[in-house]
Write a protein that holds these residues in place. Structure first.
Motif, short mmCIF file in Angstrom:
data_model
loop_
_atom_site.label_atom_id
_atom_site.label_comp_id
_atom_site.label_asym_id
_atom_site.label_seq_id
_atom_site.Cartn_x
_atom_site.Cartn_y
_atom_site.Cartn_z
N LYS A 1 0.70 -1.24 0.08
CA LYS A 1 -0.13 0.31 0.12
C LYS A 1 0.86 1.16 -0.03
N THR B 1 1.75 5.68 -6.21
CA THR B 1 0.84 5.04 -7.17
C THR B 1 0.89 5.68 -8.32
N GLU C 1 -4.98 5.85 -10.00
CA GLU C 1 -6.06 5.55 -9.32
C GLU C 1 -7.24 5.18 -10.27
N TYR D 1 -1.46 0.48 -8.80
CA TYR D 1 -2.74 0.81 -9.09
C TYR D 1 -3.46 0.87 -8.03
N ASN D 2 -4.44 1.86 -7.63
CA ASN D 2 -5.00 2.03 -6.34
C ASN D 2 -6.35 2.19 -6.69
N SER D 3 -7.60 1.51 -5.78
CA SER D 3 -9.00 1.67 -5.72
C SER D 3 -9.10 2.11 -4.34
N ILE D 4 -9.73 3.28 -4.28
CA ILE D 4 -10.55 3.63 -2.80
C ILE D 4 -11.36 2.93 -2.47
N ASN E 1 -3.80 -2.21 -5.20
CA ASN E 1 -4.13 -2.00 -3.85
C ASN E 1 -5.55 -1.55 -3.77
N ALA F 1 -8.88 -0.99 -1.39
CA ALA F 1 -9.15 -0.58 -0.34
C ALA F 1 -10.17 -1.49 0.48
#
Length: 386
Positions: free
Chosen positions: A213, A217, A220, A238-241, A266, A268
């Motif tokens: 985490k 990043t 997003e 790559y992140n997802s909130i 990553n 959430a």
């Protein structure tokens, strides 16, 4: 025999080389951990339905249950009980802290070691020893290549063949037409080994998740729209909130452009792959890696695969991992891929597959070598920034 799996340390070695130029590299705490040798780990139970194939070593903090016609390409380690139905093949050993119960026509290409009882239905084949902290019961036509050692009683039914010694701490009951090539001893002073122990890997997995985490990043992902249609992504973080979903029948293509690379997702909260959704590889090298990091920040951190879903890489999930029928989780190149639940259960429905034929271990540099290489690359990267 697939005695060890492609190690998670190798994935982080690749990540370090791939991401070091942006100062994302980290020296990973899983080095030298027994978690590295697993392709399936649950901090609760593992339950596999009829015909599930798991290439690699499997460990659960509590029970492991395999339905008929299953295959495990490595070792089974259960923190309480191990229960295998008929026609299961284990290309490794079985250890259970309490009991092991094996159905008819089960083959184990290793030892069976339990803390209490070991009970076997007819037509058993065990290539190693059977060692139990209390009783051992073998039904008809068992074939055991090693020793049979029980703290209390041993019972062997007709037509069985034991190639080595039989030691019973109290009474040995041997039917007619049983062949024992070694020595049969009742009231034996020979003790089986202490009960095997499985320790929780939750803290190790959550530490890995926190480090992933913390990586910088690259993009997003919009959780409300991503995966509704077919998608394509190059290597990156790559992140997802919130959640991440690949809708039923949709395809996520990971494009490596012919270079070694890593994909880190990553997420959430929860991760889900719809029915017949697919993660496919395009121009991805065998030295690449894919990590799905399901954090469960405001939810249980669940991972689900719909029936027929096909996923590549390693899944690290805070909560339960549930695979539908004929689902697939596989690695890249020689890697088996893997599923790891930090705090809950793993369940796969009928005819699912984890890994692929021939996957297994690779040579991994020693920790000091990895650290020095990472340090050198980091120095080079910093010089380029000056």
């Amino acid at each position: 025999m697939e005695s060890t799996m492609q190690r998670l340390t190798h994935l982080f070695f690749i990540l370090m080389i791939t991401l070091v130029s942006s100062a994302n590299a980290s020296f990973h705490p899983l080095l030298d951990s027994d978690l590295n040798d697993l392709s399936v780990y649950a901090n609760g139970t593992i339950t596999m339905a009829d015909g599930v194939i798991a290439h690699g070593n499997m460990q659960a903090l509590t029970t492991i249950t395999l339905a008929t016609n299953g295959y495990v390409g490595g070792n089974i380690e259960a923190g309480t009980t191990a229960t295998l139905s008929d026609n299961v093949y284990v290309d490794g050993y079985i250890e259970a802290t309490t009991t092991a119960t094996l159905g008819a026509n089960v083959s184990v290409i290793g030892k069976v070691h339990t803390g209490t009882t070991a009970t076997f239905a007819a037509d058993l084949y065990v290539e190693g020893n059977i060692e139990a902290g209390s009783t051992i019961t073998l039904e008809a036509d068992a074939e055991v290549k090693g020793d049979v050692v029980a703290k209390t009683t041993v019972t062997i039914a007709a037509g069985s063949h034991i190639y080595q010694d039989v030691d019973a701490g109290t009474i040995a009951t041997i039917a007619a037409n049983v062949a024992i090539d070694g020595t049969l001893t009742s009231n034996s002073s020979k003790d089986p080994p202490p009960a095997p122990v499985v320790t929780s890997k939750e803290s190790q997995i959550t530490t890995v998740q926190a480090e992933l985490k913390a990586l910088v990043t690259d993009e997003e992902l919009d959780f409300t729209t991503f995966g509704v249609n077919d998608e394509s992504l190059v290597a990156g973080v790559y992140n997802s909130i919130n959640y991440l979903t690949i809708a039923a029948g949709k395809t996520l293509t990971l494009d490596g452009n012919g270079m070694d690379g890593s994909w880190v997702f990553n997420i959430a909260n929860n991760l889900s792959f719809g029915i017949d959704s697919k993660v496919v590889l395009l121009n991805v090298t065998d030295n690449s890696s894919i990590l799905w990091n399901v954090l469960g920040e405001t939810t249980a951190g669940l991972t689900s695969l719909g029936a027929g879903a096909e996923v590549r890489g390693h899944i690290l999930s805070r909560g339960a991992i549930d695979g539908g029928a004929i689902s697939l989780v596989a690695g890249i190149g020689d890697s088996c891929g893997g599923v790891f639940s930090a705090s809950s259960t793993i369940t796969f429905a009928a005819s699912s597959i984890i890994g692929h034929q021939g996957c297994g271990p690779i040579d991994v540099p020693e920790p000091t070598t990895i650290w020095l290489l990472g340090l050198g690359l980091l120095i080079i990267a910093k010089r380029k920034q000056v």
